[in-house]
Structures are given as C-alpha cells and as structure tokens.
Design an enzyme around this catalytic site. Structure first.
Site, mmCIF file in Angstrom:
data_model
loop_
_atom_site.group_PDB
_atom_site.id
_atom_site.type_symbol
_atom_site.label_atom_id
_atom_site.label_comp_id
_atom_site.label_asym_id
_atom_site.label_seq_id
_atom_site.Cartn_x
_atom_site.Cartn_y
_atom_site.Cartn_z
ATOM 1 N N ASN A 47 0.843 -1.201 0.000
ATOM 2 C CA ASN A 47 0.000 0.000 0.000
ATOM 3 C C ASN A 47 0.878 1.252 0.000
ATOM 4 O OD1 ASN A 47 0.597 -0.905 2.675
ATOM 5 N ND2 ASN A 47 -1.026 0.351 3.537
ATOM 6 N N GLU A 49 0.319 5.204 0.676
ATOM 7 C CA GLU A 49 -0.626 6.225 1.123
ATOM 8 C C GLU A 49 -0.215 7.611 0.634
ATOM 9 O OE1 GLU A 49 -1.075 5.520 5.347
ATOM 10 O OE2 GLU A 49 -2.268 3.724 4.933
ATOM 11 N N CYS A 58 -3.994 0.573 -2.549
ATOM 12 C CA CYS A 58 -3.864 -0.673 -1.794
ATOM 13 C C CYS A 58 -2.738 -1.542 -2.353
ATOM 14 C CB CYS A 58 -5.167 -1.465 -1.862
ATOM 15 S SG CYS A 58 -6.491 -0.796 -0.840
ATOM 16 N N GLU A 60 -2.875 -4.657 -3.113
ATOM 17 C CA GLU A 60 -3.355 -5.512 -4.202
ATOM 18 C C GLU A 60 -3.308 -4.762 -5.529
ATOM 19 O OE1 GLU A 60 -4.723 -4.917 -1.310
ATOM 20 O OE2 GLU A 60 -5.946 -6.558 -0.568
ATOM 21 N N CYS A 91 -10.020 -5.239 0.480
ATOM 22 C CA CYS A 91 -11.163 -4.315 0.563
ATOM 23 C C CYS A 91 -12.099 -4.574 -0.628
ATOM 24 C CB CYS A 91 -10.684 -2.867 0.587
ATOM 25 S SG CYS A 91 -10.157 -2.240 -1.028
ATOM 26 N N CYS A 94 -10.671 -3.783 -4.036
ATOM 27 C CA CYS A 94 -9.629 -4.732 -4.462
ATOM 28 C C CYS A 94 -10.235 -6.063 -4.876
ATOM 29 C CB CYS A 94 -8.597 -4.928 -3.356
ATOM 30 S SG CYS A 94 -7.512 -3.490 -3.224
HETATM 31 N N1 THU Z 1 -5.217 -1.670 2.510
HETATM 32 C C1 THU Z 1 -4.644 -2.436 1.526
HETATM 33 O O1 THU Z 1 -3.530 -2.158 1.064
HETATM 34 N N2 THU Z 1 -5.351 -3.504 1.072
HETATM 35 C C2 THU Z 1 -6.588 -3.866 1.534
HETATM 36 O O2 THU Z 1 -7.243 -4.688 0.932
HETATM 37 C C3 THU Z 1 -7.078 -3.267 2.788
HETATM 38 C C4 THU Z 1 -6.517 -1.920 3.078
HETATM 39 C C5 THU Z 1 -4.473 -0.501 2.976
HETATM 40 C C6 THU Z 1 -5.032 0.807 2.504
HETATM 41 C C7 THU Z 1 -4.522 1.768 3.550
HETATM 42 O O3 THU Z 1 -3.231 2.216 3.155
HETATM 43 C C8 THU Z 1 -4.399 0.923 4.808
HETATM 44 O O4 THU Z 1 -4.489 -0.429 4.383
HETATM 45 C C9 THU Z 1 -5.471 1.187 5.835
HETATM 46 O O5 THU Z 1 -6.725 1.105 5.265
#
Ligand code: THU
Length: 136
Positions: A47, A49, A58, A60, A91, A94
């Site tokens: 991920n 940000e 994310c 994925e 999520c 994803c």
């Molecule tokens: N996140 C992912 O990278 N993949 C997911 O499927 C769930 C959430 C990340 C996004 C964000 O940077 C952090 O987790 C908190 O939500």
C-alpha cells in the site's frame, strides 16, 4: 505444468517479504500482496498512502499493476498480509480489481501479523460480481 503445492514457495512468504516496504505513514497499517499468475510468475505490491488520503492505493492494486506491466493478466493465486490480529481481507474495491483477472475459483490467502491464515475463493469474497463477461 505447475509444481505441486508442497514444493512451491508459499505466496504468503512472498507477501510477507515485501510488507515492510509499504508506505503507510498515516494509518501505520502496512499491507503486502503477492499474485501468482498462470505462468508461475509472482508479482508483489504494497500500500502507498498519500497526504490527500483518498489518493492512497492498496497493496493488491500495486501487485496487479506490476502484473499487467509484466505482460500478464491471468491470476492463479493471491496472498495478502497485513498488520492486524486477524487475517486481512482485500477491501471491496480490491475484490473487484482481483476479479477482473481471476476466476471465482481462485484462492486468496490472507494472513495476520501473528501468522493466522484464512483462505477463501474469489467467488466467496465477491459473489455475484460484475465481470468482463457482462460486457460481451
Ligand atoms: N489496505 C490495503 O492495502 N489492502 C486492503 O485490501 C485493505 C486496506 C491498505 C489501505 C490503507 O493504506 C491501509 O491499508 C489502511 O486502510
């Protein structure tokens, strides 16, 4: 021909190896994702940000982008690891992104920081999905 599961490196290990590379200064929740394609190649992502929160991506999505850049579009297996006590499920967005390149039978293994593993299929994670087939 693919190797038997027992001699394949675990895809979760691949996700765990790169999880620390996540850029997650806002949530402090680092996620690593690994995709094995039908060719046997492995693509990973973390991920990333952003100070403008909705612009974050994310793990994925990163792995899928790497896969497409590698010239591949057929997912055989997915692994996701996150900084939580329970296995981290992809999520909603994803799940849809994975479904674009994976059939409903493809397995998604999810792991917690404590090593707890949950495996579900793409079809279980996203029943009734809108797929490329609907565009025919
Ligand atoms: N996140 C992912 O990278 N993949 C997911 O499927 C769930 C959430 C990340 C996004 C964000 O940077 C952090 O987790 C908190 O939500």
């Amino acid at each position: 021909m693919s190797l038997p599961t027992s001699v394949r490196p675990s895809l979760l290990d691949e996700a765990a190896k790169i999880q620390d590379k996540a850029y997650a200064p806002y949530s402090n929740f680092r996620v690593g994702a690994a995709i094995r394609t039908t060719s046997g190649a492995i693509y990973t992502g973390v991920n990333v940000e952003n100070a403008a929160y909705p612009e974050g991506t994310c793990a994925e999505a990163g792995a899928i982008a790497a896969m497409v850049l590698g010239g591949e579009t057929e997912i055989a297996e997915v692994a996701v690891i996150g900084d939580s006590d329970e296995p981290v499920p992809p999520c909603g967005g994803c799940r849809q992104k994975i479904r674009e390149f994976a059939g409903p039978e493809v397995q998604v293994s999810m792991m917690s920081r404590t090593g707890k593993v949950l495996t579900m299929t793409v079809g279980e994670l996203l029943p009734g999905a809108f797929t490329p087939d609907h565009m025919d």
